[in-house]
Design an enzyme around this catalytic site. Structure first.
Site, PDB file in Angstrom:
ATOM      1  N   LEU A  76      29.494 -28.581  20.480  1.00 32.73           N
ATOM      2  CA  LEU A  76      30.693 -29.383  20.692  1.00 32.73           C
ATOM      3  C   LEU A  76      31.635 -28.598  21.588  1.00 32.73           C
ATOM      4  O   LEU A  76      31.825 -27.399  21.387  1.00 32.73           O
ATOM      5  CB  LEU A  76      31.393 -29.689  19.365  1.00 32.73           C
ATOM      6  CG  LEU A  76      30.954 -30.933  18.577  1.00 32.73           C
ATOM      7  CD1 LEU A  76      31.732 -31.006  17.270  1.00 32.73           C
ATOM      8  CD2 LEU A  76      31.153 -32.207  19.365  1.00 32.73           C
ATOM      9  N   ASP A  77      32.236 -29.263  22.566  1.00 36.99           N
ATOM     10  CA  ASP A  77      33.206 -28.604  23.435  1.00 36.99           C
ATOM     11  C   ASP A  77      34.366 -28.050  22.604  1.00 36.99           C
ATOM     12  O   ASP A  77      34.704 -28.610  21.549  1.00 36.99           O
ATOM     13  CB  ASP A  77      33.777 -29.590  24.454  1.00 36.99           C
ATOM     14  CG  ASP A  77      32.732 -30.063  25.455  1.00 36.99           C
ATOM     15  OD1 ASP A  77      31.756 -29.333  25.661  1.00 36.99           O
ATOM     16  OD2 ASP A  77      32.915 -31.151  26.024  1.00 36.99           O
TER      17      ASP A  77
END
Length: 312
Positions: free
Chosen positions: A38-39
């Site tokens: 996930l960013d």
């Protein structure tokens, strides 16, 4: 050592690697791995595998993912999200002049129309700030060096894309999307903006569900530390086959237990299972000894037996 999976609520500002590093300290073991990056600006479900379950990490995120995202119209950045440097911008006067900007109803109607164009199979160009490798180097490494590399389109599938909110005042669109593994929501937003006749960049992202695990049930890092301090950390770990419930299963008979322990082939007569068609047509099946998941096997139609897919 703990073996199983943990539903983590990744908060904004943490990388997925940050979470893994902290969990190694909390659970007191090195065998910890996440199942899908996930960013840093994104939040929500990050499934983490512990111990033997790390062997299943590549199998967990092979299907659908769900997100709730917000896009900001009129701005383009080098990262395709609001954390990047602005590289393009339309004046508000231009945006307000677009035909669909006449009312909230027409804005939402146009956004819904555009969303429908992305349903199904398509090809997507990944963002420069991504971990995809080109010539042995990650794209974000090129991007940080100021280089823009030509990226090949990748196949994706959008199963569902629903507009949740539009806001004329701040020129944003909030939507829910269900998509295949490998889909970049930042790129989806960029492309939706193109179809809307403007730039668009991602301003918020929540991964709300992965394989039936919801963000509302996820543990924050602070929660885990408190549970550890109170001696309740074990209750956070789910069985490692929790996310394989749709995969057919079989139990090894006494005649096949030694073969299974050595990773040898198993005959049909070595297994108990419910439906023959299920275990023979599946990509792989779960093999149990009693209640313990021991391995994943696949059916070999040429030899009419089962061979090892993955030992656990």
């Amino acid at each position: 050592m703990y073996s199983g999976i943990v539903n983590i609520y990744k908060e904004q500002g943490f990388t997925s690697h940050d979470v893994v590093a902290k969990l190694r300290g909390i659970y007191g073991q090195k065998k910890v791995g996440h199942t899908g990056t996930l960013d840093p600006m994104a939040e929500g479900v990050l499934i983490v595998c512990l111990g033997q379950a790390t062997k299943l990490s590549d199998l967990i995120l092979t299907s659908k993912k769900q997100y709730i995202a917000t896009m900001k119209l009129g701005i383009s950045t080098d990262t395709d999200d609001v954390t990047g440097n602005v590289i393009g911008k339309y004046k508000d006067e231009y945006l307000r002049s677009l035909a669909y900007m006449g009312s909230e109803e027409s804005f939402r109607a146009r956004a819904t129309e555009v969303a429908s164009e992305f349903l199904g199979n398509s090809m997507q160009i990944p963002p420069m700030y991504s971990a995809i490798k080109v010539n042995g180097k990650k794209l974000y490494e090129y991007a940080r060096a100021g280089q823009v590399i030509e990226r090949e389109e990748r196949p994706i599938e959008i199963y569902k894309l629903d507009i949740l909110e539009t806001n004329l005042n701040d020129l944003t669109v909030k939507f829910a999307v269900e998509c295949s593994k490998g889909t970049y929501i930042r790129s989806l937003i960029r492309d939706m903006g193109d179809m809307l006749g403007t730039y668009a960049t991602m301003s918020a992202l929540l991964r709300d569900e992965v394989s039936g695990m919801n963000y509302k049930d996820g543990y924050r890092l602070d929660d885990l530390q408190k549970l550890k301090d109170s001696g309740k950390l074990e209750e956070t770990v789910l069985p490692m086959d929790k996310l394989l419930s749709d995969v057919p299963k079989a139990e090894v008979k006494p005649s096949g237990q030694k073969l299974l322990a050595n990773g040898n082939r198993l005959k049909e007569s070595d297994l108990d299972y419910a439906e023959e068609s299920d275990v023979k047509n599946a990509s792989f099946i779960r093999i149990y000894e009693g209640t313990e998941l021991k391995a994943l096997y696949s059916y070999d139609k040429n030899k009419n037996d089962f061979k090892v897919y993955k030992m656990l």
